[in-house]
Design a protein around this motif. Structure first.
Motif, PDB file in Angstrom:
ATOM      1  N   MET A  68      97.294  29.692 -81.588  1.00 49.32           N
ATOM      2  CA  MET A  68      96.540  29.546 -82.674  1.00 49.32           C
ATOM      3  C   MET A  68      95.704  28.301 -82.683  1.00 49.32           C
ATOM      4  O   MET A  68      94.475  28.744 -83.163  1.00 49.32           O
ATOM      5  CB  MET A  68      97.463  29.334 -83.916  1.00 49.32           C
ATOM      6  N   ASP A  69      96.085  27.249 -82.320  1.00 48.22           N
ATOM      7  CA  ASP A  69      94.960  26.202 -81.956  1.00 48.22           C
ATOM      8  C   ASP A  69      93.876  26.548 -80.981  1.00 48.22           C
ATOM      9  O   ASP A  69      92.750  26.274 -81.326  1.00 48.22           O
ATOM     10  CB  ASP A  69      95.599  24.990 -81.312  1.00 48.22           C
ATOM     11  N   PHE A  70      94.106  27.435 -80.029  1.00 49.00           N
ATOM     12  CA  PHE A  70      92.836  27.654 -78.998  1.00 49.00           C
ATOM     13  C   PHE A  70      91.934  28.697 -79.762  1.00 49.00           C
ATOM     14  O   PHE A  70      90.605  28.597 -79.850  1.00 49.00           O
ATOM     15  CB  PHE A  70      93.488  28.403 -78.049  1.00 49.00           C
ATOM     16  N   ASP A  71      92.692  29.498 -80.567  1.00 48.60           N
ATOM     17  CA  ASP A  71      91.858  30.492 -81.499  1.00 48.60           C
ATOM     18  C   ASP A  71      90.888  29.695 -82.367  1.00 48.60           C
ATOM     19  O   ASP A  71      89.896  30.216 -82.654  1.00 48.60           O
ATOM     20  CB  ASP A  71      92.699  31.749 -82.008  1.00 48.60           C
ATOM     21  N   VAL A 332     104.351  36.934 -78.101  1.00 50.25           N
ATOM     22  CA  VAL A 332     102.926  36.402 -77.978  1.00 50.25           C
ATOM     23  C   VAL A 332     102.184  37.931 -78.495  1.00 50.25           C
ATOM     24  O   VAL A 332     101.180  37.579 -78.985  1.00 50.25           O
ATOM     25  CB  VAL A 332     102.766  36.441 -76.502  1.00 50.25           C
ATOM     26  N   LEU A 333     102.710  38.910 -78.465  1.00 43.86           N
ATOM     27  CA  LEU A 333     101.963  40.221 -79.007  1.00 43.86           C
ATOM     28  C   LEU A 333     102.151  40.126 -80.457  1.00 43.86           C
ATOM     29  O   LEU A 333     100.952  40.354 -81.093  1.00 43.86           O
ATOM     30  CB  LEU A 333     103.039  41.528 -78.568  1.00 43.86           C
ATOM     31  N   ARG A 334     103.199  39.492 -81.173  1.00 42.72           N
ATOM     32  CA  ARG A 334     103.031  39.387 -82.541  1.00 42.72           C
ATOM     33  C   ARG A 334     102.280  38.267 -83.035  1.00 42.72           C
ATOM     34  O   ARG A 334     101.392  38.542 -84.002  1.00 42.72           O
ATOM     35  CB  ARG A 334     104.381  38.810 -83.012  1.00 42.72           C
ATOM     36  N   ILE A 335     101.923  37.297 -82.150  1.00 45.16           N
ATOM     37  CA  ILE A 335     101.175  35.899 -82.466  1.00 45.16           C
ATOM     38  C   ILE A 335      99.587  36.871 -82.342  1.00 45.16           C
ATOM     39  O   ILE A 335      98.591  36.469 -83.238  1.00 45.16           O
ATOM     40  CB  ILE A 335     101.235  35.096 -81.371  1.00 45.16           C
ATOM     41  N   GLY A 336      99.399  37.531 -81.343  1.00 46.68           N
ATOM     42  CA  GLY A 336      98.033  38.190 -81.133  1.00 46.68           C
ATOM     43  C   GLY A 336      97.662  38.977 -82.455  1.00 46.68           C
ATOM     44  O   GLY A 336      96.647  38.968 -82.789  1.00 46.68           O
ATOM     45  N   ARG A 372      96.388  49.348 -87.468  1.00 45.02           N
ATOM     46  CA  ARG A 372      96.456  48.686 -86.230  1.00 45.02           C
ATOM     47  C   ARG A 372      97.720  48.045 -85.639  1.00 45.02           C
ATOM     48  O   ARG A 372      97.955  48.277 -84.471  1.00 45.02           O
ATOM     49  CB  ARG A 372      95.350  47.452 -86.353  1.00 45.02           C
ATOM     50  N   VAL A 373      98.609  47.365 -86.791  1.00 45.18           N
ATOM     51  CA  VAL A 373      99.824  46.849 -86.460  1.00 45.18           C
ATOM     52  C   VAL A 373     100.770  47.933 -85.879  1.00 45.18           C
ATOM     53  O   VAL A 373     101.478  47.775 -84.884  1.00 45.18           O
ATOM     54  CB  VAL A 373     100.430  46.148 -87.487  1.00 45.18           C
ATOM     55  N   ILE A 378     103.762  50.449 -81.596  1.00 43.61           N
ATOM     56  CA  ILE A 378     104.077  51.391 -80.302  1.00 43.61           C
ATOM     57  C   ILE A 378     103.749  51.060 -79.051  1.00 43.61           C
ATOM     58  O   ILE A 378     104.391  51.352 -78.114  1.00 43.61           O
ATOM     59  CB  ILE A 378     103.179  52.654 -80.637  1.00 43.61           C
ATOM     60  N   GLU A 379     102.568  50.343 -78.931  1.00 39.30           N
ATOM     61  CA  GLU A 379     102.438  49.581 -77.528  1.00 39.30           C
ATOM     62  C   GLU A 379     103.340  48.633 -77.003  1.00 39.30           C
ATOM     63  O   GLU A 379     103.810  48.829 -75.807  1.00 39.30           O
ATOM     64  CB  GLU A 379     101.101  48.792 -77.627  1.00 39.30           C
ATOM     65  N   ALA A 380     103.962  47.702 -77.772  1.00 39.91           N
ATOM     66  CA  ALA A 380     105.144  47.134 -77.856  1.00 39.91           C
ATOM     67  C   ALA A 380     106.420  47.901 -77.197  1.00 39.91           C
ATOM     68  O   ALA A 380     106.999  47.404 -76.302  1.00 39.91           O
ATOM     69  CB  ALA A 380     105.283  46.198 -78.845  1.00 39.91           C
ATOM     70  N   ASP A 381     106.391  48.898 -77.940  1.00 41.99           N
ATOM     71  CA  ASP A 381     107.593  49.603 -77.379  1.00 41.99           C
ATOM     72  C   ASP A 381     107.490  50.221 -75.991  1.00 41.99           C
ATOM     73  O   ASP A 381     108.412  50.310 -75.347  1.00 41.99           O
ATOM     74  CB  ASP A 381     107.818  50.669 -78.351  1.00 41.99           C
TER      75      ASP A 381
END
Length: 559
Positions: A68-71, A332-336, A372-373, A378-381
Motif C-alpha cells: 500500500m505504501d509503495f502504491d 498478496v492477491l487480496r491486497i492487489g 473483476r474480483v 477464479i484465478e486464485a483458485d
C-alpha cells in the motif's frame, strides 16, 4: 528533486540505513516527513517518504502495508512527474512481489524501475539496486543465464566507481550464478575475489564472503580440511560481530559440510548450538534444515526411532511453512485486488462530473469491480490447484539426485503409451548401471557413492535435455526414455552419456576414483507392453556387463 524535497534529504539519508537496521524507528521517521511534507504541499517528498516506509514495512515482512505504501508512492510521484521517485516505488513493488513468491510480477516491476532510473546519471546507485533485484530474482527462479548478464553489468559499474561493498556482494552472487551454470572455475574465482575485496577494504561482510568460498571448496573441490577450517573461521567471525543470523546460517552450512565429510560426531555438536539459536530467533527455515540433518544423523547411527521423531518434526514444520507461504500468496492477491479497486475508484472520481454523475458512476464502478474480483478469485483458485500439483510433484522426485524417480516413470509410461505410435520412430528405452558401484561404496564410503550418483545425474540432465525423460530407477540404476529418436541417434546419445561419465574429473574427489557406466538400449515397438521393452533393455545391459562393462549395447526391438 524539488527545493522543499531537498530540505528532507538528511532524513532520507537516515532512512536509507534505518529501514533495515531499525524498521520501527524508520516507520516513525517516515511518518514525520510525510506529515511535514503534506503541510507544505510537497507531494514529491511525500512520495519518497512513502517509499522508505514501505521498505521498512518490507523488512518487518508486513507485505500488505508495504504494498500500500509503495502504491501510494507511485501515485504521488506520477502526479508530479517525479521520475526518480517513480523508479523507487516500482523497485519497492518488485521487491514486495519477490518476497511474496510472485517472481514474474516482481521481474516486471524491477525492469520498469531500472528503465525509469536509467534516465539520469545522477541516479546510478538507485538504478543498480533495481538491476541487482532483477538479477537476484532471475537467479531465484533458475534463469541463471539472464542473471549472469546483469551481474556482469553490475560488476563493471561497481568497479568504475570503486564501490567495494557492492562489488563484493555482487561477486558472491555471481559465484552462486556461475555455480548454477556449471562454470565451477569461474564460480570459485568470483568467490575468491569477493573474499579478497572484503578483506582488503575491511568490509563487515568479509565473513559472509569466506563462508561462500568455504562451502564451494568443500562441495566441488574436495578441499575438506582447509574448507572446514575456513568455514569455522567465518562462523566465529560472524558470531563475534554479533551477526546472529549470519552465524546461524554459517553453522547450518558447517553442519552440512561435516555430514558430507562423514564427521558425524562433530556435526551433532554443531547441530545442538544451531538448533537452539534457530528456535530462539524464530529462524524457522533454518530450523527445518536442522531437523532434516538430525534425521540423517540418527538414521546413519542406526537410531531409527529418534530418526522418525526428528522426521516428524521436519514434516510438521514443513507443512506449516508451506501453508503460511500459500496464505501469504493469497494475501498478496487480496491486497492487489484492494489496490486495483482504489486506483479505479480514484480514476472514476477524477473522470466523472461529481455534480451530475456521482451515483451512476459509483454503481457502474461497483458492478465492474464485482466482476473483476470474481475473475481474480477464479484465478486464485487456479493458483491453489497449481500449488497442490506442485506438492504432488515432490513425491515424484528422487531426493538425492533431483531426477524423477521410478514412480514418475510409471505414471509417465501410462500417459506416453501412444507415443510409440508417433511417426515411424519407436520410443527408445535405455537402462544404465554404475559399474562396480558396491566397490566404490566399500572403498571410498557411502558419502562418495552418493556424490557419484549426483554427478551422474548432472551428466544425464545435460545430455538428455527436457525433451526426453531421465530417472533414477533405483540404487545405482538409471533409466532413459527417448522420443522420436532413431536408433542410431539413440546409440550416439547413450555413448555421449557413457563417455561423459568416464571422462568426468573424478580424480578431484579422490585420486583413485574411476567411474564408468554400462548401458542397454532397446526399442519399445508398437503393441509391446512397457515391462517387456524394459526387460529387453535390462538384458542388453546384462550383455554390456558380460562384455566387459563401460559400453553401450543396443539391438532394435522385434515385435
Amino acid at each position: 528533486m524539488s527545493d522543499s524535497s531537498a530540505s528532507y534529504q538528511a532524513h532520507f539519508e537516515r532512512l536509507k540505513f534505518l529501514h533495515n537496521e531499525s524498521p520501527v524507528v524508520a516507520c516513525e521517521l517516515a511518518g514525520t516527513v510525510m506529515a511535514e511534507a503534506e503541510q507544505v504541499g510537497d507531494r514529491q517528498a511525500r512520495a519518497e517518504a512513502f517509499y522508505w516506509r514501505g521498505m521498512a514495512q518490507l523488512a518487518m515482512c508486513s507485505l500488505r502495508s508495504a504494498l500500500m505504501d509503495f502504491d501510494q508512492s507511485l501515485a504521488l510521484s506520477r502526479q508530479v512527474d517525479a521520475q526518480r521517485e517513480q523508479g523507487l516505488a516500482l523497485r519497492g513493488l518488485g521487491l514486495a512481489y519477490e518476497q511474496s513468491g510472485d517472481y514474474e510480477t516482481a521481474i516486471d516491476y524491477l525492469i520498469r524501475a531500472y528503465q525509469c532510473l536509467s534516465a539520469s546519471p545522477d541516479w546510478v546507485e538507485e538504478k543498480l539496486s533495481a538491476l541487482h533485484g532483477v538479477a537476484s530474482t532471475y537467479l531465484a527462479i533458475g534463469r541463471a543465464a539472464e542473471a549472469h548478464k546483469h551481474y556482469l553489468e553490475l560488476i563493471a559499474e561497481c568497479e568504475a566507481r570503486s564501490w567495494w561493498r557492492h562489488l563484493s556482494i555482487t561477486l558472491s552472487s555471481l559465484g552462486i550464478c556461475l555455480d548454477q551454470l556449471g562454470d565451477y572455475d569461474g564460480a570459485e574465482a568470483a568467490f575468491e575475489r569477493s573474499c579478497d575485496i572484503a578483506a582488503q577494504h575491511h568490509l563487515p561482510r568479509s565473513a559472509i564472503a569466506k563462508l561462500h568460498l568455504a562451502c564451494f571448496r568443500i562441495k566441488y573441490r574436495g578441499m575438506r580440511d582447509s574448507g572446514l577450517k575456513l568455514l569455522r573461521e567465518a562462523v566465529i567471525s560472524l558470531q563475534e560481530s554479533g551477526d546472529l543470523a549470519g552465524a546461524l546460517a554459517g553453522r547450518v552450512s558447517l553442519v552440512e559440510a561435516l555430514i558430507d565429510c562423514g564427521l558425524f560426531k562433530e556435526a551433532e555438536v554443531e547441530l545442538g548450538w544451531a538448533l537452539e539459536v534457530a528456535v530462539e530467533t524464530h529462524s524457522r527455515r533454518q530450523e527445518l534444515a536442522l531437523y532434516q540433518h538430525y534425521t540423517t544423523l540418527c538414521r546413519t547411527a542406526g537410531d531409527f526411532v529418534s530418526a522418525l521423531t526428528w522426521f516428524e518434526r521436519y514434516h510438521n514444520l514443513y507443512r506449516e511453512l508451506e501453508r503460511e507461504s500459500f496464505d501469504s500468496r493469497l494475501s498478496v492477491l487480496r491486497i492487489g485486488f484492494e489496490l486495483d479497486i482504489a486506483r479505479q475508484e480514484t480514476q472514476l472520481l477524477r473522470s466523472q462530473n461529481e455534480a451530475l454523475a456521482r451515483s451512476h458512476a459509483d454503481l457502474a464502478a461497483a458492478n465492474e469491480e464485482l466482476q473483476r474480483v470474481s475473475r481474480e478469485l477464479i484465478e486464485a483458485d487456479r493458483e491453489k490447484s497449481r500449488l497442490v500439483t506442485e506438492f504432488r510433484q515432490l513425491a515424484l522426485t528422487d531426493p538425492l539426485t533431483g531426477l524423477h524417480n521410478r514412480r514418475y516413470l510409471e505414471l509417465r509410461v501410462a500417459d506416453e503409451s501412444t507415443m510409440a505410435r508417433r511417426g515411424d520412430t519407436a520410443v527408445l528405452i535405455a537402462v544404465a548401471d554404475v559399474d562396480h558401484f558396491k566397490q566404490i561404496n566399500d572403498c571410498f564410503g557411502h558419502a562418495m557413492g552418493d556424490e557419484v550418483l549426483k554427478r551422474i545425474a548432472l551428466v544425464l540432465r545435460r545430455c538428455v535435455g527436457n525433451e526426453h525423460i531421465a530417472v533414477r530407477f533405483g540404487g545405482e540404476e538409471f533409466a532413459i526414455l527417448l522420443f522420436d529418436v532413431p536408433i542410431a541417434e539413440g546409440i550416439a546419445l547413450c555413448e555421449q552419456v557413457r563417455s561423459a561419465v568416464e571422462g568426468f574429473a573424478w580424480h578431484l574427489s579422490h585420486p583413485d576414483l574411476r567411474v564408468t557406466l554400462s548401458m542397454g538400449l532397446a526399442t519399445w515397438p508398437t503393441g509391446w507392453a512397457f515391462p517387456l521393452a524394459m526387460a529387453e533393455a535390462d538384458q542388453l545391459l546384462y550383455r554390456a556387463k558380460h562384455l566387459g562393462r563401460n559400453r553401450v549395447v543396443a539391438v532394435p526391438g522385434v515385435a
